[in-house]
Scaffold this motif. Structure first.
Motif, mmCIF file in Angstrom:
data_model
loop_
_atom_site.group_PDB
_atom_site.id
_atom_site.type_symbol
_atom_site.label_atom_id
_atom_site.label_comp_id
_atom_site.label_asym_id
_atom_site.label_seq_id
_atom_site.Cartn_x
_atom_site.Cartn_y
_atom_site.Cartn_z
ATOM 1 N N ASP A 128 73.457 50.386 72.654
ATOM 2 C CA ASP A 128 73.992 49.678 73.821
ATOM 3 C C ASP A 128 74.370 48.234 73.505
ATOM 4 O OD1 ASP A 128 73.676 51.911 75.385
ATOM 5 O OD2 ASP A 128 71.698 51.333 76.125
ATOM 6 N N HIS A 129 73.593 47.598 72.620
ATOM 7 C CA HIS A 129 73.802 46.172 72.327
ATOM 8 C C HIS A 129 73.783 45.959 70.819
ATOM 9 C CE1 HIS A 129 73.551 44.552 76.451
ATOM 10 N NE2 HIS A 129 72.789 45.602 76.662
ATOM 11 N N PRO A 130 74.871 46.283 70.134
ATOM 12 C CA PRO A 130 74.879 46.121 68.670
ATOM 13 C C PRO A 130 74.704 44.680 68.224
ATOM 14 C CG PRO A 130 77.084 46.649 69.515
ATOM 15 C CD PRO A 130 76.128 46.853 70.648
ATOM 16 N N GLU A 131 74.973 43.698 69.114
ATOM 17 C CA GLU A 131 74.818 42.301 68.705
ATOM 18 C C GLU A 131 73.368 41.946 68.410
ATOM 19 O OE1 GLU A 131 74.318 42.245 73.191
ATOM 20 O OE2 GLU A 131 75.615 43.251 71.747
ATOM 21 N N LEU A 132 72.414 42.742 68.950
ATOM 22 C CA LEU A 132 71.003 42.461 68.694
ATOM 23 C C LEU A 132 70.590 42.811 67.270
ATOM 24 C CD1 LEU A 132 69.176 43.580 71.968
ATOM 25 C CD2 LEU A 132 69.562 41.271 71.136
ATOM 26 N N LEU A 363 69.214 41.861 79.805
ATOM 27 C CA LEU A 363 68.160 42.745 79.319
ATOM 28 C C LEU A 363 66.773 42.301 79.761
ATOM 29 C CD1 LEU A 363 69.386 43.480 75.700
ATOM 30 C CD2 LEU A 363 69.766 44.771 77.787
ATOM 31 N N VAL A 364 66.621 41.061 80.218
ATOM 32 C CA VAL A 364 65.337 40.627 80.763
ATOM 33 C C VAL A 364 65.154 41.189 82.164
ATOM 34 C CG1 VAL A 364 63.977 38.638 81.493
ATOM 35 C CG2 VAL A 364 65.266 38.554 79.359
ATOM 36 N N ALA A 365 66.213 41.100 82.968
ATOM 37 C CA ALA A 365 66.125 41.589 84.342
ATOM 38 C C ALA A 365 66.292 43.098 84.427
ATOM 39 C CB ALA A 365 67.198 40.907 85.197
ATOM 40 N N ALA A 366 67.063 43.691 83.507
ATOM 41 C CA ALA A 366 67.286 45.142 83.487
ATOM 42 C C ALA A 366 67.052 45.623 82.068
ATOM 43 C CB ALA A 366 68.703 45.476 83.947
ATOM 44 N N VAL A 410 70.729 41.186 95.048
ATOM 45 C CA VAL A 410 72.113 41.139 94.584
ATOM 46 C C VAL A 410 72.145 41.633 93.144
ATOM 47 C CG1 VAL A 410 74.120 39.683 94.156
ATOM 48 C CG2 VAL A 410 72.604 39.187 96.084
ATOM 49 N N GLU A 411 72.910 42.667 92.910
ATOM 50 C CA GLU A 411 73.083 43.192 91.557
ATOM 51 C C GLU A 411 74.574 43.237 91.256
ATOM 52 O OE1 GLU A 411 72.464 47.360 89.155
ATOM 53 O OE2 GLU A 411 71.081 46.866 90.782
ATOM 54 N N TYR A 412 74.969 42.706 90.118
ATOM 55 C CA TYR A 412 76.392 42.644 89.795
ATOM 56 C C TYR A 412 76.561 42.814 88.293
ATOM 57 C CZ TYR A 412 75.710 37.954 87.891
ATOM 58 O OH TYR A 412 75.293 36.889 87.126
ATOM 59 N N ALA A 413 77.782 43.105 87.882
ATOM 60 C CA ALA A 413 78.112 43.236 86.463
ATOM 61 C C ALA A 413 78.887 41.998 86.040
ATOM 62 C CB ALA A 413 78.943 44.497 86.222
ATOM 63 N N GLY A 414 78.265 41.183 85.210
ATOM 64 C CA GLY A 414 78.911 39.960 84.759
ATOM 65 C C GLY A 414 80.017 40.230 83.760
ATOM 66 N N PRO A 415 80.846 39.232 83.487
ATOM 67 C CA PRO A 415 81.974 39.436 82.563
ATOM 68 C C PRO A 415 81.552 39.585 81.113
ATOM 69 C CG PRO A 415 81.871 37.156 83.294
ATOM 70 C CD PRO A 415 80.858 37.896 84.101
ATOM 71 N N SER A 416 80.324 39.190 80.755
ATOM 72 C CA SER A 416 79.882 39.282 79.364
ATOM 73 C C SER A 416 78.659 40.172 79.271
ATOM 74 C CB SER A 416 79.546 37.886 78.818
ATOM 75 O OG SER A 416 78.974 37.984 77.532
ATOM 76 N N ARG A 417 78.636 41.038 78.247
ATOM 77 C CA ARG A 417 77.493 41.912 78.015
ATOM 78 C C ARG A 417 76.543 41.341 76.966
ATOM 79 N NH1 ARG A 417 78.476 47.695 79.238
ATOM 80 N NH2 ARG A 417 76.805 48.055 77.738
ATOM 81 N N GLU A 418 76.928 40.256 76.300
ATOM 82 C CA GLU A 418 76.135 39.755 75.182
ATOM 83 C C GLU A 418 74.820 39.164 75.669
ATOM 84 O OE1 GLU A 418 77.846 37.249 72.291
ATOM 85 O OE2 GLU A 418 79.664 38.434 72.078
#
Length: 723
Positions: A128-132, A363-366, A410-418
């Motif tokens: 899900d998060h290859p940057e990690l 990833l801290v909140a979800a 409030v739950e939303y999808a931000g513009p950045s996944r990093e």
């Protein structure tokens, strides 16, 4: 290529999400490990039973005991070291056999199964998060679990989870925290994730520097309170403000920051369990410290109080609102958590209004890194933003659901996944300002009683009396804020967990002199007929200005006023503050904006922001920068211990020279440089590439390498010299 047009190894359109499949498998395997551990505990209890050999046929009892012992400690059985489960007066033989089994390479079957679960979970997170994959904590973890033999991997993982310095890096792996805690329980044969009964905490009133005080909000508002939390950064301070509302009544607002990956913690125990204990129980050092700060502020009994927090601070205020004694003392009217796992925590006072703001990619909140299902975590409203920045019209007006009165999520999808970018409070503030104006307005409306002038502001430093500060005593220093374009920076800058490799090259003195500023007092130090150039690679995993990586090229220079022969050698016997020589920094590349600004504005060094990846923790050292076109790689040979690499660095600001002292503490070793090589690409970026070529080290091997896989350091402010 498959028939559906997708590449092998990639999820088919409409197929199951690979990360979710791996997470499901990891959960099931971990349940099996916990079941095996439970069976081992019951077997050990039966083995210790006094009635087992008190039967009419003692031989039968002894045979049964022997069979149980073999099942518990044998390589073909549970493989559970009896020394960890067999206690009491009858456990002596079991403890001896268990210790012998561990010495001969035996490991718990539950631990081996738990290791498989963790490997699956790591694969799910990286899917899900290859940057990690480049995060220091992830590198430490994958190195531990990727050992050739499972038993070696279990031992490496057990050592890693008990290493306090390593835990500081692991605390940045938010989606793996729960799994790591569960695996640690299986490895240790006990649980440490419960409530922190008897946890200690304290709070001391402190004054804020004028720079920080001037940036605090003077009027109560939701974004104003969040900006206050951002000003506090994450150095263990909280804020309590008295606000006079529209009705003239003075109310109180507690503002609690969270932690940031790669920054030191000073408000809670410095281990993995303590860092996330707020998720598991209401009684933690953080929540106790908040309680004492409120009590020390002199808030009258029954006064109205709002609690606002970010990240771990949000967890703490949500847990504090569950404290019945606290809610009987004060009237907690509002609890707002930003970037925190909401869960289903209910406040002790049913009148308390609770709001949460969560980025689905945080990833801290979800922790699972995916979008929660509608209604999950008590979701009352779902603001969903597209991948690109949205306009305010793209968000519907939220309304609390009838089933959850007093709750506004409030739950939303931000513009950045990093990650950790999407967890930073600055990002949440910007999203509330631009993407979520309706949600911001609704929360501000709910905070109407707190919309008024601030009449008193007091900061408190949280304390954990049970543990010394991070880096104590070496990094226990007095600091002072220095103004920069990215905000005030506390100096000395402290480095709590770093690794370094200094590649030292003999170079032509005339070539080195041509790269120095046109000042007659800047001359390269000579070691025989050669000068010394140093290419330094640093991996700073935890610092007070955030984690970053740097590559620096410097040249050893003489005393600026009275150069003397052999000063470079005799200075090795002097304290760093008494040394006459130093290293002039010719080029510096760093990976964060904060590090670039601090290097330029405080230390006078020519820093540029570049992408750099480095791994300096093993015998194989690697550093690579596509932006610079530079690669450093090789294997370190045998080394000898040498004194710490304290040094004086020189930079240039306008027409003055800036001298900065760096003090280090760690296991520095001297290695021959034959196994390490520097390589430059054909399109390598200036100015570093040109300087390396002019010095003749663009494809050379160093004479020797000074390497340290883990050390602490502090770097003071730059002293301006009239030269």
């Amino acid at each position: 290529m498959r028939a559906d047009g997708t590449a092998p190894g990639r999820p088919a359109p409409g197929g199951p999400d690979p990360g979710e499949v791996l997470r499901g498998c990891a959960r099931e395997v971990l349940e099996v490990a916990e079941g095996i551990r439970a069976v081992a505990e019951r077997t050990a209890t039966t083995l210790r039973a006094s009635g087992l050999t008190a039967a009419r046929r003692p031989r039968t009892g002894l045979a049964a005991r022997w069979a149980l012992l073999r099942a518990l400690t044998g390589g073909q059985g549970l493989g559970e070291p009896a020394g960890t489960t067999a206690d009491g007066p009858r456990g002596g033989v079991a403890r001896v056999l268990g210790a012998a089994g561990r010495a001969l390479g035996g490991e718990s079957l539950a631990a081996l199964v738990a290791l498989t679960s963790l490997r699956l979970r790591v694969a799910a997170v990286l899917a899900d998060h290859p940057e990690l994959a480049h995060a220091p904590g992830m590198r430490l973890l994958t190195r531990a679990v990727a050992a050739d033999r499972d038993r070696d991997a279990v031992r490496a993982l057990r050592a890693l989870l008990h290493d306090r310095t390593a835990q500081r890096a692991l605390s940045g792996l938010a989606p793996l925290i729960a799994e790591l805690l569960a695996v640690r329980d299986v490895l240790d044969g006990k649980s440490e994730t419960g409530g922190a009964a008897g946890a200690e905490g304290g709070a001391e009133a402190v004054d804020l520097a004028d720079q920080r005080r001037r940036t605090l909000a003077t009027e109560g508002s939701f974004l104003g309170f969040l900006r206050n939390i951002e000003v506090l950064s994450t150095d263990g301070r909280i804020l309590v403000q008295n606000v006079r509302g529209p009705d003239g009544v003075v109310r109180y607002v507690l503002q609690a920051p969270g932690t940031a990956p790669g920054r030191p913690r000073s408000d809670a125990p410095q281990d993995l369990v303590g860092a996330w204990r707020d998720l598991c129980g209401t009684d933690s050092p953080y929540t106790r410290s908040l309680t004492r700060a409120v009590a020390g502020h002199g808030i009258p009994r029954g006064a109205e109080l709002a609690l606002i927090g970010h990240g771990e601070g949000g967890n703490a205020v949500l847990n504090l609102a569950q404290d019945e004694e606290f809610c009987r003392t004060y009237r907690v009217t509002h609890v707002i958590a930003v970037g925190s796992p909401a869960g289903d925590r209910k406040p002790a006072d049913p009148r308390t209004w609770v709001a949460t703001v969560t980025n689905q990619f945080d990833l801290v909140a979800a922790p699972d890194g995916g979008r929660a299902a509608p209604g999950a975590c008590g979701t009352a409203v779902d603001h969903t933003a597209p991948a690109a920045p949205a306009t305010p019209a793209d968000h519907t007006h939220p309304a609390p659901t009838p089933s959850r009165p007093g709750r506004y999520d409030v739950e939303y999808a931000g513009p950045s996944r990093e990650f950790p970018l999407c967890h930073r409070l600055r990002e949440y503030i910007e999203h509330l300002r631009t993407l979520l104006p309706v949600a911001r307005a609704d929360i501000d409306e709910a905070l109407t009683p707190y919309r008024g002038p601030v009449v008193r502001t007091q900061a408190y430093r949280l304390q954990d009396h049970a543990h010394p500060p991070a880096g104590h005593p070496f990094l226990t220093l007095a600091t002072a804020p220095v103004r920069t374009t990215v905000g005030p920076v506390d100096v000395p800058v402290r480095y709590y967990d770093s690794a370094a490799a200094h590649l030292c090259f003999p170079v032509d003195p005339d070539a080195a002199r041509s790269l120095l500023p046109d000042a007659p007092w800047l001359t390269p130090s000579r070691l025989g007929r050669r000068a010394l150039a140093v290419l330094s690679v640093h991996e700073h995993r935890c610092t007070t200005i955030g984690p970053y990586t740097e590559i620096a090229l410097s040249v050893l220079v003489d005393d600026l006023w009275r150069p003397r022969p052999h000063d470079a050698v005799t200075d090795l016997l002097r304290r760093v503050d008494l040394r006459r020589t130093g290293r002039y920094v010719l080029s510096l590349a760093v990976t964060t904006e904060a590090a670039r600004v601090v290097a330029r504005e405080i230390w006078g060094q020519p820093a540029l922001r570049m992408r750099v990846e480095a791994d300096l923790t093993g015998r194989e050292i690697r550093a690579r920068s596509q932006d610079l076109g530079l690669a450093v790689e090789g294997r370190l040979g045998p080394g000898v211990r040498c004194p710490d690499a304290d040094r004086a660095l020189y930079g240039r600001r306008a027409t003055s020279t800036v001298r900065t002292l760096v003090r280090a503490h760690g296991g520095l070793r001297l290695h021959p440089g034959a196994g390490v090589r520097v390589r430059l690409g054909t399109a390598a970026a200036e100015p570093l590439a040109g300087q390396l070529r002019r010095l003749g080290i663009d494809a050379a091997r160093p004479l020797f390498v000074l390497a340290c896989p883990q050390f602490m350091a502090h770097r003071g402010g730059g002293a301006v010299l009239a030269r």
